[in-house]
Scaffold this motif. Structure first.
Motif, PDB file in Angstrom:
ATOM      1  N   GLU A 224       0.823  -1.198   0.000  1.00 52.33           N
ATOM      2  CA  GLU A 224       0.000   0.000   0.000  1.00 52.33           C
ATOM      3  C   GLU A 224       0.864   1.257   0.000  1.00 52.33           C
ATOM      4  OE1 GLU A 224      -2.544  -0.281   3.340  1.00 52.33           O
ATOM      5  OE2 GLU A 224      -3.707  -1.971   2.553  1.00 52.33           O
ATOM      6  N   ASN A 225       0.194   2.411  -0.117  1.00 52.46           N
ATOM      7  CA  ASN A 225       0.831   3.730  -0.047  1.00 52.46           C
ATOM      8  C   ASN A 225       1.845   3.953  -1.162  1.00 52.46           C
ATOM      9  OD1 ASN A 225      -0.612   4.277   2.346  1.00 52.46           O
ATOM     10  ND2 ASN A 225       0.946   3.208   3.553  1.00 52.46           N
ATOM     11  N   GLY A 226       1.676   3.274  -2.273  1.00 53.59           N
ATOM     12  CA  GLY A 226       2.522   3.534  -3.425  1.00 53.59           C
ATOM     13  C   GLY A 226       3.884   2.898  -3.392  1.00 53.59           C
ATOM     14  N   TYR A 227       4.148   1.978  -2.469  1.00 55.16           N
ATOM     15  CA  TYR A 227       5.456   1.342  -2.382  1.00 55.16           C
ATOM     16  C   TYR A 227       5.345  -0.149  -2.675  1.00 55.16           C
ATOM     17  CZ  TYR A 227       7.384   5.601  -0.430  1.00 55.16           C
ATOM     18  OH  TYR A 227       7.807   6.880  -0.270  1.00 55.16           O
ATOM     19  N   SER A 228       6.345  -0.675  -3.370  1.00 52.11           N
ATOM     20  CA  SER A 228       6.352  -2.088  -3.736  1.00 52.11           C
ATOM     21  C   SER A 228       7.006  -2.959  -2.682  1.00 52.11           C
ATOM     22  CB  SER A 228       7.076  -2.283  -5.077  1.00 52.11           C
ATOM     23  OG  SER A 228       8.412  -1.826  -4.978  1.00 52.11           O
ATOM     24  N   SER A 229       7.939  -2.401  -1.886  1.00 43.45           N
ATOM     25  CA  SER A 229       8.609  -3.182  -0.845  1.00 43.45           C
ATOM     26  C   SER A 229       9.256  -2.250   0.166  1.00 43.45           C
ATOM     27  CB  SER A 229       9.671  -4.113  -1.451  1.00 43.45           C
ATOM     28  OG  SER A 229      10.618  -3.367  -2.184  1.00 43.45           O
ATOM     29  N   LYS A 230       9.414  -2.734   1.381  1.00 47.83           N
ATOM     30  CA  LYS A 230      10.043  -1.960   2.450  1.00 47.83           C
ATOM     31  C   LYS A 230      11.007  -2.842   3.218  1.00 47.83           C
ATOM     32  CE  LYS A 230       6.287   1.349   3.225  1.00 47.83           C
ATOM     33  NZ  LYS A 230       5.372   1.947   4.224  1.00 47.83           N
ATOM     34  N   ARG A 231      12.008  -2.207   3.824  1.00 47.59           N
ATOM     35  CA  ARG A 231      12.994  -2.954   4.607  1.00 47.59           C
ATOM     36  C   ARG A 231      13.598  -2.059   5.670  1.00 47.59           C
ATOM     37  NH1 ARG A 231      16.380  -7.310   4.380  1.00 47.59           N
ATOM     38  NH2 ARG A 231      15.533  -8.004   2.402  1.00 47.59           N
ATOM     39  N   ALA A 497      22.445   3.747  13.894  1.00 43.27           N
ATOM     40  CA  ALA A 497      21.192   4.308  13.367  1.00 43.27           C
ATOM     41  C   ALA A 497      20.377   3.223  12.683  1.00 43.27           C
ATOM     42  CB  ALA A 497      21.484   5.433  12.380  1.00 43.27           C
ATOM     43  N   LYS A 498      19.062   3.350  12.809  1.00 40.90           N
ATOM     44  CA  LYS A 498      18.128   2.439  12.159  1.00 40.90           C
ATOM     45  C   LYS A 498      17.312   3.224  11.139  1.00 40.90           C
ATOM     46  CE  LYS A 498      14.436  -0.908  13.173  1.00 40.90           C
ATOM     47  NZ  LYS A 498      13.629  -1.531  14.256  1.00 40.90           N
ATOM     48  N   PHE A 499      17.165   2.643   9.937  1.00 43.77           N
ATOM     49  CA  PHE A 499      16.452   3.291   8.846  1.00 43.77           C
ATOM     50  C   PHE A 499      15.389   2.348   8.288  1.00 43.77           C
ATOM     51  CE2 PHE A 499      20.728   5.011   8.917  1.00 43.77           C
ATOM     52  CZ  PHE A 499      20.549   6.368   8.766  1.00 43.77           C
ATOM     53  N   THR A 500      14.421   2.922   7.595  1.00 49.57           N
ATOM     54  CA  THR A 500      13.486   2.172   6.797  1.00 49.57           C
ATOM     55  C   THR A 500      13.639   2.603   5.336  1.00 49.57           C
ATOM     56  OG1 THR A 500      11.876   1.931   8.560  1.00 49.57           O
ATOM     57  CG2 THR A 500      11.067   1.677   6.321  1.00 49.57           C
ATOM     58  N   LEU A 501      13.825   1.623   4.459  1.00 51.94           N
ATOM     59  CA  LEU A 501      13.919   1.879   3.036  1.00 51.94           C
ATOM     60  C   LEU A 501      12.659   1.395   2.358  1.00 51.94           C
ATOM     61  CD1 LEU A 501      17.571   0.815   2.185  1.00 51.94           C
ATOM     62  CD2 LEU A 501      16.621   3.101   1.954  1.00 51.94           C
ATOM     63  N   ALA A 502      12.177   2.141   1.391  1.00 48.24           N
ATOM     64  CA  ALA A 502      10.998   1.747   0.638  1.00 48.24           C
ATOM     65  C   ALA A 502      11.224   1.999  -0.837  1.00 48.24           C
ATOM     66  CB  ALA A 502       9.769   2.521   1.123  1.00 48.24           C
ATOM     67  N   THR A 503      10.731   1.092  -1.676  1.00 48.76           N
ATOM     68  CA  THR A 503      10.838   1.234  -3.106  1.00 48.76           C
ATOM     69  C   THR A 503       9.497   1.648  -3.679  1.00 48.76           C
ATOM     70  OG1 THR A 503      12.534  -0.473  -3.197  1.00 48.76           O
ATOM     71  CG2 THR A 503      11.452   0.086  -5.259  1.00 48.76           C
ATOM     72  N   PRO A 504       9.395   2.824  -4.324  1.00 52.00           N
ATOM     73  CA  PRO A 504       8.114   3.260  -4.858  1.00 52.00           C
ATOM     74  C   PRO A 504       7.664   2.389  -6.017  1.00 52.00           C
ATOM     75  CG  PRO A 504       9.807   4.968  -5.088  1.00 52.00           C
ATOM     76  CD  PRO A 504      10.477   3.761  -4.561  1.00 52.00           C
ATOM     77  N   ASN A 505       6.346   2.244  -6.185  1.00 49.76           N
ATOM     78  CA  ASN A 505       5.801   1.567  -7.352  1.00 49.76           C
ATOM     79  C   ASN A 505       6.126   2.376  -8.608  1.00 49.76           C
ATOM     80  OD1 ASN A 505       4.499  -0.729  -6.264  1.00 49.76           O
ATOM     81  ND2 ASN A 505       2.864   0.590  -5.479  1.00 49.76           N
TER      82      ASN A 505
END
Length: 506
Positions: A224-231, A497-505
């Protein structure tokens, strides 16, 4: 005066020339040097039948076999090898001209006999690859150091899982857990990096070594929210304090490096940038001589790359000693570059060549650029270096993380420039975010130095992120086991540091 004493004199002369500005020009000729004190000279007559090449390949095969026994063929003759690059590490005091052994002898050169370069060993770069099944294969890329003769150390080890095909593989580079085929017949597995240079070759000549291009694709997952995957992933910057200890005794380093490993084991970062990583030939036994080897032994399963910045002057009388930065990653490292940063050799605070190491890691959301550096003690050099780094970073596509021991406190101009608060050298703004300030504000100091004293007094270690809608900061800490003085694992605290990466659709 014997040869040893004369070697020491040469070291003193080198330091003197730096302090009084006796070099032909202040800044090194980056076209000539591989890194500080070492001239760039490739051996063009390399054969896979050479004794040293055979030894290096066997050593590297054994390294992989010990760590990944199930993925390695039983016999070396089942392994294929790319063309091998062999770099001669030629010593230079002025970083313009090589020094010959005859120059250091009392009688000098007789004018008839051949001259012999002072070599501090060799560096070999190559790839081992094989297929273990019809549907799986592996490629392991190495940089292996030799000093002295027949003494080998792994400087870099990265690897990729490959899909094999009946036809010749394509030139795509694998990404994350969904690898694509790659051209394993090529002597260089990776290609040149995207992005055009906007500066003249003269200005940019020292920026990149072995620039590489990647081609990564991620299987769509329709989130959802326009992203194909998150990590989520974690990053740490940590100065190792090279091989120092308070007492100066080797046994204290042996204990300290174990404590250092315990800090890493508790935090378990996905990606780590180390500074002050040392190769020191005079240290033996449990001490190495390669510190990157100590780190690799503690961080099983990590890929790693090490880039020296400077050959230390004591190498002439104690054996090769060099220091640099390293990046360790749980994710595949699919590209490696390094930047030789500005250095004013006439400035006594800028005696060491500094380097910024750039690795590109691949994961399920795509790729992330990781840069790690250890900046100069000179204000001038730091300010010029951060401009160089930002001009390079702004051309990179995708998420970027920049970290290191910057030897500067938050109110210094170099750090303000990185935060986009001041301009330097007509460079108006940056797209960096200081993740500590972003998470804690300016009221929480985030001190990292000096653990050898009772109280910390400075913040000089940083993690920055390039502004991106595809990468979000989650949290930042400075892990502290409260050990001080001779009990400290390093003279610096790490930044985590901790991050979240997301790949947009698309």
């Amino acid at each position: 005066m014997n040869a040893v004493h004369k070697l020491i004199v040469q070291c003193c002369l080198a330091a003197y020339f730096v302090s009084c500005g006796r070099f032909t020009h202040d800044e090194p000729d980056y076209n000539k040097i591989e890194y500080g004190g070492i001239l760039h000279k490739k051996d063009e007559s390399v054969s896979k039948q050479d004794k040293d090449i055979i030894a290096v390949i066997q050593f590297s095969y054994n390294f992989v076999k010990e760590r990944f026994p199930l993925s390695v063929p039983d016999f070396l003759n089942q392994t294929k090898t790319s063309d091998i690059q062999k770099l001669e590490l030629v010593y230079s005091i002025d970083e313009e001209n090589p020094i010959y052994q005859e120059d250091l002898l009392e009688d000098g050169h007789d004018g008839v006999s051949p001259l012999h370069l002072i070599l501090f060993g060799f560096l070999y770069k190559f790839t081992l690859y094989w297929e273990t099944e019809k549907t799986a294969g592996f490629a392991h890329q190495f940089a292996v150091s030799m000093f002295p003769k027949e003494v080998l150390s792994i400087y870099s080890h990265t690897f990729l899982d490959l899909h094999s095909h009946t036809q010749r593989p394509s030139t795509s580079v694998p990404c994350g857990n969904n690898p694509q085929p790659m051209d394993i017949q090529s002597d260089v597995l990776l290609q040149s990096d995207e992005g055009s240079q906007e500066y003249s070759p003269k200005d940019a000549s020292h920026w990149l070594k072995d620039s590489q291009k990647l081609s990564c694709e991620v299987e769509p997952v329709n989130l959802e929210n326009g992203y194909s995957s998150k990590r989520n992933f974690t990053v740490m910057s940590f100065n190792t304090w090279n091989m120092n200890s308070l007492s100066g005794k080797d046994k204290h380093y042996v204990k300290r490096i174990k404590d250092f490993g315990e800090v890493l084991a508790k935090t378990k970062p996905d990606i780590i940038g180390f500074q002050e990583v040392r190769y020191e030939y005079s240290k033996g036994g449990q001490l190495g001589p390669s510190q990157v080897q100590h780190l690799a032994d503690m961080l099983e399963g990590y890929q790693f790359v090490f880039q020296p910045g400077q050959l230390q002057p004591n190498s002439l009388y104690e054996g090769r000693t060099e220091e640099g930065v390293a990046i360790f990653s749980k994710y595949p490292i699919i590209s490696v570059n390094h930047l030789l940063l500005f250095r004013n050799r006439s400035n006594s605070a800028d005696t060491h060549q500094r380097v910024c190491l750039h690795a590109v890691v691949s994961h399920s959301t795509g790729k992330t650029h990781i840069l790690n550096t250890h900046l100069s003690l000179s204000h001038e050099a730091r300010e010029k270096a951060v401009v160089e780094i930002w001009r390079y970073v702004r051309q990179l596509q995708g998420p970027v993380i920049f970290m290191g021991d910057l030897n500067a406190e938050p109110d210094e101009r170099a750090i303000k420039f990185l935060r986009g608060e001041v301009s330097l050298e007509k460079q108006q703004t940056t797209g960096f975010v200081d993740v500590w300030f972003e998470s804690h504000g300016r009221e929480v100091p985030g001190l990292t130095y000096n653990t050898l004293k009772k109280e910390l007094s400075k913040r000089i270690d940083y993690i920055f992120m390039k502004k991106s809608k595809d990468m979000q900061l989650v949290e930042v800490t400075t892990p502290d086991n409260k050990q001080r003085g001779h009990k400290a694992a390093s003279d610096h605290l790490p930044v985590f540091a901790k991050f979240t990466l997301a790949t947009p659709n698309t």
